[in-house]
Design a protein around this motif. Structure first.
Motif, PDB file in Angstrom:
ATOM      1  N   GLY A  89       0.812  -1.208   0.000  1.00 14.91           N
ATOM      2  CA  GLY A  89       0.000   0.000   0.000  1.00 14.91           C
ATOM      3  C   GLY A  89       0.852   1.267   0.000  1.00 14.91           C
ATOM      4  O   GLY A  89       0.517   2.255  -0.670  1.00 14.91           O
ATOM      5  N   LEU A  90       1.956   1.251   0.746  1.00 14.17           N
ATOM      6  CA  LEU A  90       2.841   2.408   0.785  1.00 14.17           C
ATOM      7  C   LEU A  90       3.475   2.667  -0.577  1.00 14.17           C
ATOM      8  O   LEU A  90       3.580   3.813  -1.033  1.00 14.17           O
ATOM      9  N   VAL A  91       3.899   1.586  -1.230  1.00 11.12           N
ATOM     10  CA  VAL A  91       4.512   1.728  -2.562  1.00 11.12           C
ATOM     11  C   VAL A  91       3.488   2.242  -3.571  1.00 11.12           C
ATOM     12  O   VAL A  91       3.767   3.149  -4.367  1.00 11.12           O
ATOM     13  N   GLU A  92       2.294   1.667  -3.548  1.00 10.62           N
ATOM     14  CA  GLU A  92       1.266   2.095  -4.496  1.00 10.62           C
ATOM     15  C   GLU A  92       0.870   3.552  -4.272  1.00 10.62           C
ATOM     16  O   GLU A  92       0.627   4.298  -5.226  1.00 10.62           O
ATOM     17  N   ALA A  93       0.838   3.974  -3.009  1.00 10.77           N
ATOM     18  CA  ALA A  93       0.469   5.359  -2.700  1.00 10.77           C
ATOM     19  C   ALA A  93       1.512   6.346  -3.206  1.00 10.77           C
ATOM     20  O   ALA A  93       1.203   7.529  -3.421  1.00 10.77           O
ATOM     21  N   ALA A  94       2.741   5.884  -3.424  1.00  6.54           N
ATOM     22  CA  ALA A  94       3.812   6.759  -3.921  1.00  6.54           C
ATOM     23  C   ALA A  94       3.669   7.044  -5.410  1.00  6.54           C
ATOM     24  O   ALA A  94       4.388   7.893  -5.951  1.00  6.54           O
ATOM     25  N   ALA A 124      11.480   9.578   2.391  1.00  7.96           N
ATOM     26  CA  ALA A 124      11.437   8.163   2.020  1.00  7.96           C
ATOM     27  C   ALA A 124      10.062   7.562   2.278  1.00  7.96           C
ATOM     28  O   ALA A 124       9.366   7.930   3.227  1.00  7.96           O
ATOM     29  N   THR A 125       9.682   6.637   1.430  1.00  7.76           N
ATOM     30  CA  THR A 125       8.402   5.953   1.551  1.00  7.76           C
ATOM     31  C   THR A 125       8.387   5.035   2.758  1.00  7.76           C
ATOM     32  O   THR A 125       7.383   4.935   3.477  1.00  7.76           O
ATOM     33  N   ALA A 126       9.500   4.338   2.989  1.00  7.25           N
ATOM     34  CA  ALA A 126       9.600   3.392   4.101  1.00  7.25           C
ATOM     35  C   ALA A 126      11.051   3.016   4.313  1.00  7.25           C
ATOM     36  O   ALA A 126      11.891   3.178   3.415  1.00  7.25           O
ATOM     37  N   VAL A 127      11.335   2.528   5.506  1.00  2.71           N
ATOM     38  CA  VAL A 127      12.637   1.935   5.821  1.00  2.71           C
ATOM     39  C   VAL A 127      12.382   0.499   6.239  1.00  2.71           C
ATOM     40  O   VAL A 127      11.541   0.233   7.108  1.00  2.71           O
ATOM     41  N   ILE A 128      13.104  -0.419   5.629  1.00  4.97           N
ATOM     42  CA  ILE A 128      12.931  -1.849   5.907  1.00  4.97           C
ATOM     43  C   ILE A 128      14.148  -2.365   6.657  1.00  4.97           C
ATOM     44  O   ILE A 128      15.292  -2.122   6.253  1.00  4.97           O
ATOM     45  N   ILE A 129      13.909  -3.075   7.769  1.00  5.79           N
ATOM     46  CA  ILE A 129      14.989  -3.700   8.524  1.00  5.79           C
ATOM     47  C   ILE A 129      14.608  -5.150   8.820  1.00  5.79           C
ATOM     48  O   ILE A 129      13.431  -5.463   8.967  1.00  5.79           O
ATOM     49  N   PRO A 130      15.573  -6.048   8.882  1.00 11.19           N
ATOM     50  CA  PRO A 130      15.250  -7.427   9.275  1.00 11.19           C
ATOM     51  C   PRO A 130      14.950  -7.521  10.765  1.00 11.19           C
ATOM     52  O   PRO A 130      15.465  -6.731  11.567  1.00 11.19           O
ATOM     53  N   LYS A 131      14.105  -8.469  11.136  1.00  8.19           N
ATOM     54  CA  LYS A 131      13.767  -8.655  12.548  1.00  8.19           C
ATOM     55  C   LYS A 131      14.899  -9.308  13.330  1.00  8.19           C
ATOM     56  O   LYS A 131      14.962  -9.186  14.554  1.00  8.19           O
ATOM     57  N   ASP A 132      15.777 -10.021  12.640  1.00  4.93           N
ATOM     58  CA  ASP A 132      16.888 -10.666  13.324  1.00  4.93           C
ATOM     59  C   ASP A 132      18.203 -10.063  12.850  1.00  4.93           C
ATOM     60  O   ASP A 132      18.298  -9.478  11.790  1.00  4.93           O
ATOM     61  N   LYS A 133      19.224 -10.171  13.670  1.00 11.46           N
ATOM     62  CA  LYS A 133      20.571  -9.693  13.366  1.00 11.46           C
ATOM     63  C   LYS A 133      20.573  -8.215  12.995  1.00 11.46           C
ATOM     64  O   LYS A 133      21.325  -7.774  12.108  1.00 11.46           O
ATOM     65  N   SER A 134      19.728  -7.452  13.648  1.00  9.75           N
ATOM     66  CA  SER A 134      19.645  -6.015  13.409  1.00  9.75           C
ATOM     67  C   SER A 134      19.102  -5.350  14.662  1.00  9.75           C
ATOM     68  O   SER A 134      18.236  -5.905  15.344  1.00  9.75           O
ATOM     69  N   VAL A 135      19.610  -4.160  14.960  1.00  5.88           N
ATOM     70  CA  VAL A 135      19.036  -3.399  16.063  1.00  5.88           C
ATOM     71  C   VAL A 135      17.623  -2.981  15.667  1.00  5.88           C
ATOM     72  O   VAL A 135      17.341  -2.703  14.502  1.00  5.88           O
ATOM     73  N   GLN A 136      16.727  -2.987  16.643  1.00  8.41           N
ATOM     74  CA  GLN A 136      15.354  -2.547  16.403  1.00  8.41           C
ATOM     75  C   GLN A 136      15.195  -1.118  16.935  1.00  8.41           C
ATOM     76  O   GLN A 136      16.100  -0.566  17.552  1.00  8.41           O
ATOM     77  N   VAL A 137      14.063  -0.526  16.684  1.00  4.05           N
ATOM     78  CA  VAL A 137      13.841   0.853  17.121  1.00  4.05           C
ATOM     79  C   VAL A 137      13.667   0.869  18.637  1.00  4.05           C
ATOM     80  O   VAL A 137      12.679   0.361  19.166  1.00  4.05           O
ATOM     81  N   ASN A 138      14.650   1.441  19.331  1.00  4.12           N
ATOM     82  CA  ASN A 138      14.602   1.519  20.788  1.00  4.12           C
ATOM     83  C   ASN A 138      14.794   2.973  21.219  1.00  4.12           C
ATOM     84  O   ASN A 138      14.785   3.886  20.389  1.00  4.12           O
TER      85      ASN A 138
END
Length: 251
Positions: A89-94, A124-138
């Motif tokens: 939906g985010l991509v299509e809205a762009a 930016a439309t979005a930022v994608i991060i993996p759920k593992d082996k990556s810091v999350q939003v803290n």
């Protein structure tokens, strides 16, 4: 998903109140502080029916540990959690001008926060991060991002390579940054649906991510070599350079 946490700092707390007041449970402000911005935060919080307490500096220090709080912290039930299912939906809205930042395994919360700040500034439309082996939003990410963590959709995904393939099906061209690539970032056309993939601090893009990208490119570094001691850019710097090349091209 509601995960309570503390966020600290003037920009981070201001952004949470502005963009997601429903999830701010209370605001703690340093007693006796004279900074007019703290008064503005207090006014905005009370206007949004958020509890505000004046407390000693030691109380703020105890809540956030060593994090610099600038005299204000907020107890937060985590902001909107974006789902992988919302990406389409985010991509299509762009409408053909999606600009997606993909961060493959960033470990340092300060780097992630700085990347989010650049992504928000670039629209930016979005930022994608993996759920593992990556810091999350803290809390540290929110503080470093100066509020950007609440203004740009951050989408944690279970399988990054699969998400990249889903983006490709949506007509998004994916460029991965790699120092050994032959093509230059500045030779690309970044005006359409584009995703820019950057790797983590130590190892760069993971193998499967590299293989899934449509093309690998590099940021030219005339002074970058082993002899100079500068062989690559910090991931947050590279994100800023790359995103704003897209902004430049899009006018």
């Amino acid at each position: 998903m509601s995960q309570k946490q503390w966020i600290a700092g003037i920009n981070a707390v201001s952004a949470a109140i502005e963009h997601d007041a429903a999830n701010v449970r209370e605001v703690l402000i340093e007693a006796g502080a004279k900074n007019p911005r703290l008064a503005e935060i207090e006014t905005a919080a009370r206007r949004a029916d958020i509890d505000v307490r004046r407390v000693a500096t030691q109380a703020l220090d105890g809540v956030v540990g060593g994090l610099r709080h600038q005299g204000v912290v907020a107890r937060y039930a985590a902001a909107k959690t974006w789902s992988e299912n919302e990406l389409e939906g985010l991509v299509e809205a762009a409408e053909g001008r999606a600009l997606v930042l993909i961060l493959d395994g960033v470990q340092d919360p300060h780097n992630l926060g700085a990347c989010l700040r650049s992504a928000a500034a670039a629209g930016a439309t979005a930022v994608i991060i993996p759920k593992d082996k990556s810091v999350q939003v803290n809390a540290t990410v929110r503080k470093t991002s100066a509020g950007a963590a609440d203004s740009v959709p951050v989408i944690p995904v279970t399988n990054l390579a699969r998400t990249l393939r889903d983006l490709q099906k949506l007509g998004v061209w994916i460029y991965g940054l790699a120092g050994e690539a032959q093509a230059s970032l500045y030779s690309l056309d970044l005006r359409g649906n584009v995703a820019l993939a950057l790797g983590g601090e130590a190892d760069g893009l993971r193998r499967l991510t590299r293989e899934t990208c449509d093309q690998l490119v590099k940021i030219p570094m005339p002074g970058g070599d082993a002899a100079s001691g500068v062989e690559s850019l910090n991931v947050s710097v590279a994100a800023g350079v790359t995103l704003f090349e897209a902004v430049r091209q899009r006018g």
